[in-house]
Structures are given as C-alpha cells and as structure tokens.
Enzyme design. Sequence first.
Site, PDB file in Angstrom:
ATOM      1  N   ASN A  73      40.795 -27.758  37.918  1.00 24.30           N
ATOM      2  CA  ASN A  73      41.940 -27.330  38.703  1.00 24.30           C
ATOM      3  C   ASN A  73      41.494 -26.898  40.099  1.00 24.30           C
ATOM      4  O   ASN A  73      40.296 -26.871  40.412  1.00 24.30           O
ATOM      5  CB  ASN A  73      42.675 -26.201  37.970  1.00 24.30           C
ATOM      6  CG  ASN A  73      44.156 -26.207  38.274  1.00 24.30           C
ATOM      7  OD1 ASN A  73      44.571 -26.406  39.404  1.00 24.30           O
ATOM      8  ND2 ASN A  73      44.966 -25.981  37.249  1.00 24.30           N
ATOM      9  N   HIS A 104      20.208 -12.553  41.726  1.00 21.72           N
ATOM     10  CA  HIS A 104      19.141 -11.795  42.397  1.00 21.72           C
ATOM     11  C   HIS A 104      18.698 -10.659  41.493  1.00 21.72           C
ATOM     12  O   HIS A 104      19.469 -10.188  40.649  1.00 21.72           O
ATOM     13  CB  HIS A 104      19.647 -11.205  43.721  1.00 21.72           C
ATOM     14  CG  HIS A 104      20.165 -12.238  44.663  1.00 21.72           C
ATOM     15  ND1 HIS A 104      19.341 -13.034  45.406  1.00 21.72           N
ATOM     16  CD2 HIS A 104      21.424 -12.619  44.965  1.00 21.72           C
ATOM     17  CE1 HIS A 104      20.077 -13.865  46.133  1.00 21.72           C
ATOM     18  NE2 HIS A 104      21.348 -13.626  45.878  1.00 21.72           N
ATOM     19  N   ALA A 131      41.931 -19.569  34.222  1.00 22.10           N
ATOM     20  CA  ALA A 131      41.982 -19.300  35.662  1.00 22.10           C
ATOM     21  C   ALA A 131      41.155 -18.086  36.050  1.00 22.10           C
ATOM     22  O   ALA A 131      41.171 -17.053  35.390  1.00 22.10           O
ATOM     23  CB  ALA A 131      43.433 -19.080  36.081  1.00 22.10           C
ATOM     24  N   ALA A 149      41.315 -16.208  30.933  1.00 19.63           N
ATOM     25  CA  ALA A 149      41.455 -16.074  32.386  1.00 19.63           C
ATOM     26  C   ALA A 149      40.853 -14.760  32.869  1.00 19.63           C
ATOM     27  O   ALA A 149      40.988 -13.724  32.216  1.00 19.63           O
ATOM     28  CB  ALA A 149      42.932 -16.153  32.766  1.00 19.63           C
ATOM     29  N   ARG A 169      33.553 -10.772  26.013  1.00 20.24           N
ATOM     30  CA  ARG A 169      33.147 -10.472  24.634  1.00 20.24           C
ATOM     31  C   ARG A 169      34.009 -11.306  23.691  1.00 20.24           C
ATOM     32  O   ARG A 169      35.114 -11.706  24.033  1.00 20.24           O
ATOM     33  CB  ARG A 169      33.343  -9.000  24.320  1.00 20.24           C
ATOM     34  CG  ARG A 169      32.545  -8.089  25.240  1.00 20.24           C
ATOM     35  CD  ARG A 169      32.334  -6.735  24.608  1.00 20.24           C
ATOM     36  NE  ARG A 169      31.769  -5.757  25.508  1.00 20.24           N
ATOM     37  CZ  ARG A 169      30.522  -5.757  25.968  1.00 20.24           C
ATOM     38  NH1 ARG A 169      29.711  -6.718  25.646  1.00 20.24           N
ATOM     39  NH2 ARG A 169      30.082  -4.807  26.758  1.00 20.24           N
TER      40      ARG A 169
END
Length: 185
Positions: A73, A104, A131, A149, A169
Amino acid sequence: MKLLTAFKRHLFITVGNTLPTYGPFNRLRASMFRKAGMAIGRDVTIIGPLNLELSLNEETIRGISIGDNVYLNAQTRLACRNSRISIGDDVQVGPRVSFETATHGIVFEPEIGRGTDHQEIRVGNKVWIGAGATILPGVTIHEAAVVAAGSVVTRDVPAHTLVGGVPARKIRDIERPAHRHGAIA
C-alpha cells in the site's frame, strides 16, 4: 558505464514513484521498479510512492526481493542499505509500513559514535502487515502471521500468529482453515 547504470536506476524509481496511484498504474509501477533492478514477482501491486533508502545504490536495490501476488500500500518504506529485505508470496502490506534493516548501538563511544548494525528482514508467505507498522532489523515474520496496525515488531513472529502493540507481543494464534472435501458450491 557505472554512472549510466545508476542514472537508469534512479530514472526508473523516480518514474515509478510519480505515476498516479490508481488502476493500471499500480501494476506499471512494479514494472518500473523491476527495470531499476529489484527482484519483483508476478502480479505485484504497489500503490506508490515506494520510499527507498536514499542512496538507491545497486546494493540497496538488489537487496530487495518481493514475491508473487504481493500488495504494497501507499508509502511503504524499504530501508535496505548493506542488508536484505525479502517479502514472500501473497503478502499484504498496509499503508505507511516501514521495514528498517539498520540500527545503532545505545552507547555513544568517542570517535566511533553509536556505530551501525545491519540485519536482514524476512517476511514469509501469506503475511498481512497492518497500517503504520514498523518492522525492525533481524526480524522474521513467518507464514500466515498477522501484524496489527501501528505495531513495532522487534522479534520474530511465529507462523499463524497475530501480534500487536509497542513492542509487538502475541495476541493469539490464528486458526488454520479446515480442508473442505466435497464442498457444495
């Protein structure tokens, strides 16, 4: 020759990202990215723009592999410098999903800074990523898993599992469809 190849790569990415975001252009966009050097399977739909790691060098482009029947998308981000992102077949990716292969260290060291670590991201077949999700370095999302999402995925996701949250989770297992023998149409 190298400069001409780089120009061609940038041109196809730019044209692909400036195509209108509807109808046949979404399939044509995948063709443009394929011509830029990405490994993209059949029947791929990309609702651009596709946000790529800024250098667009050959290593970055060749580090991206997208399977067959994939739907990306709008504003999918593939940050793939010095690593790989592989997306399997029949995968659905929601808008604004980000795949980040670099990270990092948390300790700042004089004259070195935080350093950079690059790790591959793998997405199995039949995965759905909702999304705004972020997939972090080193993660594998196994077959038929679902990422809710807005989730931030920091570790591997088992097959047929729904995960969500920050950090993501396990929410529950996903039932597998029963085989239908002799089903009546």
